[in-house]
Scaffold this active site. Sequence first.
Site, mmCIF file in Angstrom:
data_model
loop_
_atom_site.group_PDB
_atom_site.id
_atom_site.type_symbol
_atom_site.label_atom_id
_atom_site.label_comp_id
_atom_site.label_asym_id
_atom_site.label_seq_id
_atom_site.Cartn_x
_atom_site.Cartn_y
_atom_site.Cartn_z
ATOM 1 C CE LYS A 92 8.807 15.555 -72.717
ATOM 2 N NZ LYS A 92 7.668 15.586 -71.820
ATOM 3 C CB CYS A 111 5.976 12.226 -71.806
ATOM 4 S SG CYS A 111 5.193 13.575 -70.893
ATOM 5 C CG ASP A 158 9.554 13.691 -69.599
ATOM 6 O OD1 ASP A 158 10.450 14.326 -70.191
ATOM 7 O OD2 ASP A 158 8.343 13.870 -69.814
HETATM 8 C C1 C5J Z 1 5.099 12.081 -68.568
HETATM 9 C C2 C5J Z 1 3.100 12.654 -67.346
HETATM 10 N N1 C5J Z 1 6.412 12.327 -68.581
HETATM 11 N N2 C5J Z 1 2.711 11.383 -67.229
HETATM 12 N N3 C5J Z 1 4.299 12.972 -67.913
HETATM 13 O O1 C5J Z 1 4.648 11.089 -69.085
HETATM 14 O O2 C5J Z 1 2.402 13.550 -66.931
#
Ligand code: C5J
Length: 228
Positions: free
Chosen positions: A133, A166, A28
């Site tokens: 995702k 994540c 991400d």
């Molecule tokens: C991820 C989030 N990518 N913190 N998402 O960690 O909402």
Amino acid sequence: MDALLSLDTAAPFPFTFNPAHTALVVIDMQRDFVEPGGFGASLGNDVTRLQAIVPALRALLDAWRAVGAVVLHTRECHRPDLADCPPAKRLRGNPSLRIGDAGPMGRVLIAGEPGAGIIPELAPAPGELVVDKPGKGMFYGTSVDELLRERGITHLLFTGVTTEVCVQTSMREANDRGYECLIVEDGTESYFPEFKAAALAMLTAQGAIVGWSAPSSAVIQALQRGPG
Ligand code: C5J
């Protein structure tokens, strides 16, 4: 590279892996989490903390690409009709900029919008795996397990953001599926330094209950040194 490499300084004890059966996972690294105006900033977070890992992550990616090993990039995002975004997720957070709302980088966390894209410094190279995702973990609602298994992947090196959301969720899901997992300490970051420290401690405690950790320099040196 098809050879057994060892990270002797990994915590809590040495980690061995063969790059031919290991994927570098970049979770991400999207504009929505790393740049002002996106989802992360809408929740009141200081996104500059996450930008600080980009040079180390880029160096690791370059070294990984040089040995021709598998790279998997993930993007947390949803379908434009939000069919894969449960209200329980959408209705939390900042009421003035929810998932799917129009923001400075397009609709927040929506596939295909500028904010959902991976930052240019870490853009996927041709042939690298890129998976959208809908959840925090990379296995939920995706074909990640099949993609990794059909490539003979048994080991995963985790990087990306955020450490305790994540990245940690994905590493725990991977551990439950039998992958040997290591988190790259300076290749991951959180908006909250204390959460990052706690996540690294939890993942590696109790004899690597979820997995190992090591700095990117150790991985790069192992790749450049080779077996022996
Ligand atoms: C991820 C989030 N990518 N913190 N998402 O960690 O909402």
